[in-house]
Enzyme design. Sequence first.
Site, mmCIF file in Angstrom:
data_model
loop_
_atom_site.group_PDB
_atom_site.id
_atom_site.type_symbol
_atom_site.label_atom_id
_atom_site.label_comp_id
_atom_site.label_asym_id
_atom_site.label_seq_id
_atom_site.Cartn_x
_atom_site.Cartn_y
_atom_site.Cartn_z
ATOM 1 C CB ALA A 268 -1.828 4.568 3.155
ATOM 2 C CB VAL B 233 -0.896 0.006 1.258
ATOM 3 C CG1 VAL B 233 -1.803 1.225 1.272
ATOM 4 C CG2 VAL B 233 -1.721 -1.274 1.334
ATOM 5 C CB CYS B 234 1.139 4.232 -2.158
ATOM 6 S SG CYS B 234 2.029 5.805 -2.149
ATOM 7 C CB ILE B 235 3.757 4.873 3.033
ATOM 8 C CG1 ILE B 235 3.634 5.333 4.481
ATOM 9 C CG2 ILE B 235 4.865 5.634 2.314
ATOM 10 C CD1 ILE B 235 4.796 4.898 5.353
#
Lengths: 130, 118
Positions: free
Chosen positions: A81, A76-78
Amino acid sequence: MQFAIAVFSAPEQASNRRALRFAEAVLAEGHAISRLFFYQAGVHSASSQQVTAQDELDLPRAWHEFVTQHQLDAVVCIAAALRRGQLNQAEAERYNRDGYSVQTPWELSGLGQLHDAAQSADRLICFGGP
Amino acid sequence: MSKSLLLVSRHAPCSGSTPRELLDIALAGGAFDLPISLLFLDDGVFQLFTPNFAALEQKNLSANLQALPMFGVEQLYVAERCLRDRGLDSTKAQPAVQCLDDAAISALYASHDLVITL
Protein backbone atom coordinates in the site's frame (compact mmCIF):
# COMPACT_ATOMS: atom_id res chain seq x y z
CA MET A 1 -16.88 -23.31 5.21
CA GLN A 2 -14.36 -20.58 6.06
CA PHE A 3 -12.88 -18.76 3.06
CA ALA A 4 -9.77 -16.58 2.95
CA ILE A 5 -9.82 -14.40 -0.17
CA ALA A 6 -6.71 -12.71 -1.59
CA VAL A 7 -7.00 -9.95 -4.20
CA PHE A 8 -3.90 -9.07 -6.24
CA SER A 9 -5.39 -6.98 -9.05
CA ALA A 10 -6.49 -3.33 -9.23
CA PRO A 11 -10.15 -2.27 -9.31
CA GLU A 12 -9.92 -1.57 -13.05
CA GLN A 13 -9.12 -5.25 -13.70
CA ALA A 14 -11.99 -7.67 -14.27
CA SER A 15 -10.50 -10.12 -11.76
CA ASN A 16 -11.03 -7.53 -9.00
CA ARG A 17 -14.75 -7.42 -9.80
CA ARG A 18 -14.85 -11.24 -9.91
CA ALA A 19 -13.27 -11.33 -6.44
CA LEU A 20 -16.06 -9.12 -5.07
CA ARG A 21 -18.80 -11.16 -6.75
CA PHE A 22 -17.22 -14.38 -5.48
CA ALA A 23 -17.04 -12.98 -1.95
CA GLU A 24 -20.71 -11.98 -2.14
CA ALA A 25 -21.62 -15.48 -3.36
CA VAL A 26 -19.66 -17.08 -0.50
CA LEU A 27 -21.80 -15.25 2.06
CA ALA A 28 -25.01 -15.72 0.07
CA GLU A 29 -24.44 -19.48 0.15
CA GLY A 30 -24.10 -19.45 3.93
CA HIS A 31 -20.32 -19.73 4.15
CA ALA A 32 -18.03 -17.35 6.04
CA ILE A 33 -15.11 -15.13 5.03
CA SER A 34 -12.40 -15.23 7.68
CA ARG A 35 -10.35 -12.51 5.99
CA LEU A 36 -10.02 -10.48 2.81
CA PHE A 37 -6.38 -9.72 2.03
CA PHE A 38 -5.40 -7.11 -0.54
CA TYR A 39 -1.92 -7.26 -2.04
CA GLN A 40 -0.07 -5.83 -5.05
CA ALA A 41 -2.35 -3.53 -7.09
CA GLY A 42 -5.28 -4.97 -5.13
CA VAL A 43 -4.48 -2.38 -2.43
CA HIS A 44 -6.19 0.26 -4.59
CA SER A 45 -9.49 -1.44 -3.71
CA ALA A 46 -9.21 0.27 -0.32
CA SER A 47 -8.81 3.78 -1.72
CA SER A 48 -11.40 6.38 -0.81
CA GLN A 49 -9.82 8.72 -3.38
CA GLN A 50 -10.46 6.81 -6.59
CA VAL A 51 -13.01 8.57 -8.80
CA THR A 52 -15.02 6.31 -11.07
CA ALA A 53 -17.09 7.57 -14.01
CA GLN A 54 -20.78 7.76 -13.12
CA ASP A 55 -21.83 5.06 -15.57
CA GLU A 56 -19.13 2.60 -14.44
CA LEU A 57 -19.01 0.21 -11.52
CA ASP A 58 -17.27 1.92 -8.58
CA LEU A 59 -15.38 -1.03 -7.13
CA PRO A 60 -13.61 0.70 -4.22
CA ARG A 61 -17.03 1.95 -3.08
CA ALA A 62 -18.59 -1.49 -3.62
CA TRP A 63 -15.81 -3.16 -1.60
CA HIS A 64 -16.22 -0.57 1.15
CA GLU A 65 -19.96 -1.18 1.37
CA PHE A 66 -19.53 -4.96 1.29
CA VAL A 67 -16.88 -4.98 4.02
CA THR A 68 -18.83 -2.54 6.18
CA GLN A 69 -22.19 -4.24 5.77
CA HIS A 70 -20.84 -7.69 6.72
CA GLN A 71 -18.26 -6.40 9.23
CA LEU A 72 -15.49 -8.35 7.55
CA ASP A 73 -11.82 -8.51 8.45
CA ALA A 74 -10.31 -6.60 5.50
CA VAL A 75 -6.52 -6.31 5.55
CA VAL A 76 -4.42 -4.28 3.12
CA CYS A 77 -0.72 -5.18 2.91
CA ILE A 78 1.06 -2.18 4.37
CA ALA A 79 4.26 -2.46 2.27
CA ALA A 80 2.30 -2.87 -0.97
CA ALA A 81 0.00 0.00 0.00
CA LEU A 82 2.78 2.46 0.90
CA ARG A 83 4.56 1.66 -2.37
CA ARG A 84 1.36 2.54 -4.25
CA GLY A 85 0.41 5.66 -2.33
CA GLN A 86 -2.46 4.18 -0.32
CA LEU A 87 -1.89 5.48 3.20
CA ASN A 88 -4.05 5.71 6.28
CA GLN A 89 -3.84 8.66 8.63
CA ALA A 90 -1.14 7.11 10.84
CA GLU A 91 1.13 6.32 7.88
CA ALA A 92 0.53 9.75 6.31
CA GLU A 93 1.73 11.33 9.55
CA ARG A 94 4.67 8.94 9.84
CA TYR A 95 5.90 9.75 6.33
CA ASN A 96 4.86 13.43 6.27
CA ARG A 97 2.34 13.10 3.48
CA ASP A 98 -0.42 15.66 2.96
CA GLY A 99 -3.33 13.31 2.58
CA TYR A 100 -4.48 9.79 3.13
CA SER A 101 -6.88 7.50 1.31
CA VAL A 102 -7.39 4.43 3.52
CA GLN A 103 -9.86 4.64 6.37
CA THR A 104 -12.04 2.29 8.37
CA PRO A 105 -13.05 -0.48 7.83
CA TRP A 106 -9.68 -1.20 6.17
CA GLU A 107 -6.70 -2.24 8.23
CA LEU A 108 -3.09 -1.85 7.08
CA SER A 109 -1.00 -4.79 8.22
CA GLY A 110 1.74 -7.19 7.16
CA LEU A 111 2.01 -10.29 5.00
CA GLY A 112 1.81 -12.44 8.12
CA GLN A 113 -1.94 -11.75 7.97
CA LEU A 114 -2.11 -13.47 4.57
CA HIS A 115 -0.32 -16.55 5.92
CA ASP A 116 -2.44 -16.56 9.05
CA ALA A 117 -5.63 -16.42 6.97
CA ALA A 118 -4.44 -19.10 4.55
CA GLN A 119 -3.47 -21.41 7.40
CA SER A 120 -6.69 -21.08 9.37
CA ALA A 121 -9.32 -20.99 6.58
CA ASP A 122 -10.69 -24.07 4.83
CA ARG A 123 -9.94 -22.51 1.44
CA LEU A 124 -7.66 -19.78 0.14
CA ILE A 125 -9.00 -18.28 -3.09
CA CYS A 126 -6.75 -15.86 -5.02
CA PHE A 127 -7.81 -13.32 -7.64
CA GLY A 128 -5.18 -11.78 -9.89
CA GLY A 129 -4.33 -11.16 -13.51
CA PRO A 130 -6.64 -9.49 -16.04
CA MET B 1 0.31 -29.15 11.48
CA SER B 2 0.87 -26.24 9.12
CA LYS B 3 -0.50 -26.33 5.61
CA SER B 4 2.11 -26.47 2.88
CA LEU B 5 2.25 -23.55 0.47
CA LEU B 6 3.49 -23.61 -3.11
CA LEU B 7 4.46 -20.19 -4.47
CA VAL B 8 4.66 -19.93 -8.25
CA SER B 9 6.70 -17.07 -9.71
CA ARG B 10 5.88 -16.46 -13.35
CA HIS B 11 7.23 -12.99 -14.10
CA ALA B 12 10.58 -11.81 -15.45
CA PRO B 13 12.84 -9.86 -13.07
CA CYS B 14 12.47 -6.76 -15.27
CA SER B 15 8.66 -6.91 -15.16
CA GLY B 16 8.21 -4.65 -12.14
CA SER B 17 7.44 -5.36 -8.51
CA THR B 18 5.73 -8.75 -8.95
CA PRO B 19 8.81 -11.03 -8.54
CA ARG B 20 9.86 -9.12 -5.43
CA GLU B 21 6.36 -9.19 -3.95
CA LEU B 22 6.14 -12.94 -4.51
CA LEU B 23 9.48 -13.38 -2.71
CA ASP B 24 8.20 -11.21 0.13
CA ILE B 25 5.38 -13.72 0.65
CA ALA B 26 7.99 -16.50 0.78
CA LEU B 27 10.20 -14.65 3.26
CA ALA B 28 7.27 -13.71 5.49
CA GLY B 29 6.05 -17.31 5.52
CA GLY B 30 9.54 -18.62 6.20
CA ALA B 31 9.74 -16.36 9.23
CA PHE B 32 6.68 -18.21 10.59
CA ASP B 33 8.34 -21.60 9.91
CA LEU B 34 5.68 -22.51 7.36
CA PRO B 35 6.48 -25.27 4.85
CA ILE B 36 6.98 -23.29 1.63
CA SER B 37 8.11 -24.35 -1.83
CA LEU B 38 8.92 -21.98 -4.66
CA LEU B 39 8.49 -22.83 -8.34
CA PHE B 40 9.88 -20.65 -11.15
CA LEU B 41 7.70 -20.93 -14.21
CA ASP B 42 7.39 -19.15 -17.58
CA ASP B 43 9.44 -15.90 -17.66
CA GLY B 44 9.96 -16.30 -13.90
CA VAL B 45 12.90 -18.57 -14.74
CA PHE B 46 14.91 -15.48 -15.79
CA GLN B 47 15.09 -14.52 -12.10
CA LEU B 48 17.63 -17.32 -11.64
CA PHE B 49 20.11 -15.88 -14.11
CA THR B 50 21.11 -12.67 -12.30
CA PRO B 51 20.17 -9.96 -14.77
CA ASN B 52 21.87 -6.57 -14.72
CA PHE B 53 19.64 -4.89 -12.15
CA ALA B 54 21.68 -1.70 -12.20
CA ALA B 55 20.87 -1.24 -15.89
CA LEU B 56 17.20 -1.80 -15.06
CA GLU B 57 17.44 0.81 -12.27
CA GLN B 58 15.99 -1.79 -9.93
CA LYS B 59 16.98 -3.04 -6.54
CA ASN B 60 18.88 -6.32 -6.84
CA LEU B 61 16.54 -9.28 -6.51
CA SER B 62 19.39 -11.74 -6.05
CA ALA B 63 19.92 -10.79 -2.40
CA ASN B 64 16.30 -11.77 -1.64
CA LEU B 65 16.70 -15.03 -3.55
CA GLN B 66 19.90 -15.88 -1.69
CA ALA B 67 18.17 -15.10 1.62
CA LEU B 68 15.50 -17.76 1.09
CA PRO B 69 17.41 -20.64 2.77
CA MET B 70 18.10 -18.42 5.82
CA PHE B 71 14.32 -18.03 6.15
CA GLY B 72 13.80 -21.78 5.88
CA VAL B 73 12.62 -21.70 2.27
CA GLU B 74 14.79 -24.41 0.76
CA GLN B 75 12.47 -26.18 -1.66
CA LEU B 76 13.26 -24.34 -4.90
CA TYR B 77 12.12 -25.68 -8.26
CA VAL B 78 12.23 -24.63 -11.88
CA ALA B 79 10.29 -25.89 -14.88
CA GLU B 80 12.64 -27.70 -17.23
CA ARG B 81 10.44 -26.93 -20.23
CA CYS B 82 10.50 -23.18 -19.52
CA LEU B 83 14.32 -23.23 -19.33
CA ARG B 84 14.59 -25.18 -22.57
CA ASP B 85 12.16 -22.86 -24.41
CA ARG B 86 14.37 -19.90 -23.44
CA GLY B 87 17.73 -21.57 -24.11
CA LEU B 88 18.78 -21.42 -20.45
CA ASP B 89 21.09 -23.88 -18.70
CA SER B 90 19.81 -25.13 -15.32
CA THR B 91 23.35 -25.72 -14.03
CA LYS B 92 24.00 -21.95 -14.24
CA ALA B 93 20.93 -21.04 -12.16
CA GLN B 94 21.56 -18.99 -9.00
CA PRO B 95 20.55 -20.06 -6.41
CA ALA B 96 20.65 -23.76 -7.29
CA VAL B 97 17.21 -25.15 -8.04
CA GLN B 98 15.75 -28.55 -8.76
CA CYS B 99 14.69 -29.01 -12.38
CA LEU B 100 11.23 -30.57 -12.87
CA ASP B 101 9.53 -32.02 -15.95
CA ASP B 102 5.81 -31.55 -16.58
CA ALA B 103 4.76 -34.68 -14.67
CA ALA B 104 6.84 -33.69 -11.67
CA ILE B 105 5.28 -30.21 -11.70
CA SER B 106 1.80 -31.75 -11.65
CA ALA B 107 2.87 -33.87 -8.68
CA LEU B 108 4.33 -30.78 -6.97
CA TYR B 109 1.00 -28.91 -7.25
CA ALA B 110 -0.90 -31.96 -6.01
CA SER B 111 1.36 -32.39 -2.97
CA HIS B 112 0.71 -28.87 -1.58
CA ASP B 113 -2.31 -27.65 0.39
CA LEU B 114 -2.15 -24.06 -0.89
CA VAL B 115 -0.97 -22.40 -4.08
CA ILE B 116 -0.33 -18.71 -4.74
CA THR B 117 0.72 -17.66 -8.24
CA LEU B 118 2.10 -14.21 -9.04
